[in-house]
Write an enzyme that holds these catalytic residues in place. Sequence first.
Site, PDB file in Angstrom:
ATOM      1  N   GLY A 116     -41.521 -25.457  39.884  1.00  0.00           N
ATOM      2  CA  GLY A 116     -40.294 -26.166  39.587  1.00  0.00           C
ATOM      3  C   GLY A 116     -39.545 -26.483  40.863  1.00  0.00           C
ATOM      4  O   GLY A 116     -40.006 -27.288  41.661  1.00  0.00           O
ATOM      5  N   ALA A 117     -38.403 -25.831  41.045  1.00  0.00           N
ATOM      6  CA  ALA A 117     -37.541 -26.057  42.211  1.00  0.00           C
ATOM      7  C   ALA A 117     -37.176 -27.537  42.321  1.00  0.00           C
ATOM      8  O   ALA A 117     -37.388 -28.173  43.347  1.00  0.00           O
ATOM      9  CB  ALA A 117     -38.168 -25.520  43.485  1.00  0.00           C
ATOM     10  N   HIS A 118     -36.648 -28.066  41.226  1.00  0.00           N
ATOM     11  CA  HIS A 118     -36.175 -29.444  41.187  1.00  0.00           C
ATOM     12  C   HIS A 118     -35.211 -29.621  40.010  1.00  0.00           C
ATOM     13  O   HIS A 118     -35.046 -28.714  39.199  1.00  0.00           O
ATOM     14  CB  HIS A 118     -37.343 -30.434  41.076  1.00  0.00           C
ATOM     15  CG  HIS A 118     -38.130 -30.305  39.822  1.00  0.00           C
ATOM     16  ND1 HIS A 118     -39.264 -29.522  39.734  1.00  0.00           N
ATOM     17  CD2 HIS A 118     -37.956 -30.847  38.597  1.00  0.00           C
ATOM     18  CE1 HIS A 118     -39.758 -29.606  38.508  1.00  0.00           C
ATOM     19  NE2 HIS A 118     -38.983 -30.408  37.797  1.00  0.00           N
ATOM     20  N   ALA A 119     -34.590 -30.772  39.946  1.00  0.00           N
ATOM     21  CA  ALA A 119     -33.739 -31.164  38.817  1.00  0.00           C
ATOM     22  C   ALA A 119     -34.087 -32.601  38.466  1.00  0.00           C
ATOM     23  O   ALA A 119     -34.681 -33.325  39.268  1.00  0.00           O
ATOM     24  CB  ALA A 119     -32.266 -31.047  39.188  1.00  0.00           C
TER      25      ALA A 119
ATOM     26  N   HIS B   8     -33.958 -26.151  38.175  1.00  0.00           N
ATOM     27  CA  HIS B   8     -34.687 -25.072  37.519  1.00  0.00           C
ATOM     28  C   HIS B   8     -35.900 -24.667  38.343  1.00  0.00           C
ATOM     29  O   HIS B   8     -36.523 -25.485  39.016  1.00  0.00           O
ATOM     30  CB  HIS B   8     -35.088 -25.457  36.092  1.00  0.00           C
ATOM     31  CG  HIS B   8     -35.847 -26.741  35.987  1.00  0.00           C
ATOM     32  ND1 HIS B   8     -35.243 -27.982  36.094  1.00  0.00           N
ATOM     33  CD2 HIS B   8     -37.145 -26.990  35.782  1.00  0.00           C
ATOM     34  CE1 HIS B   8     -36.148 -28.926  35.958  1.00  0.00           C
ATOM     35  NE2 HIS B   8     -37.317 -28.350  35.773  1.00  0.00           N
TER      36      HIS B   8
END
Length: 170
Positions: free
Chosen positions: A82-85, A131
């Site tokens: 993830g580590a994005h929006a 997230h």
Amino acid sequence: ARSPAGLANRACACGFVSLTRAVRGFADYTGCFAMLIQTFDFKIISDGRGSLIALEGDSVNVPFAIQRMYYVFGVEAGTKRGAHAHKQLRQLAVCVSGACRMTLDNGLGETAEVMLDSPNKGLLIERMMWHEMSDFSPDCVLAVLADDHYNESDYYRNYEDFLRAAQAAG
């Protein structure tokens, strides 16, 4: 670059609760966690042959029309995903096997962690919600339903860019 973990000890703007704590089993949160954590309980249909859960778009258990589904599995120990929006995309995450931790961050100083560990619970990931998934069990299969097709231009992959956009929208 700053990371969501850097916001770990901040409290909600209303001062009601500290938003960063592990929430086990979804029913364990109160107050302002509701702004970040929205869950759905799925009906389990069981008989002597086993169990089944049906997910239907634009219904009680999926709050949008499903345009895409993908699943994450075979994640090595210690790996984060993830580590994005997303600017517009809405998603519903369901751990259909095993377990993983989901960290949510709205970019306004509010973060929450949820352990996804049940196939009959879904976690809604709203627009503009950073997230990150971590702590995957070896048998984890994380299914994600999305309200649109893949679109790279819908992503914030840089946390600082996300923070600026979230705070501007504020």
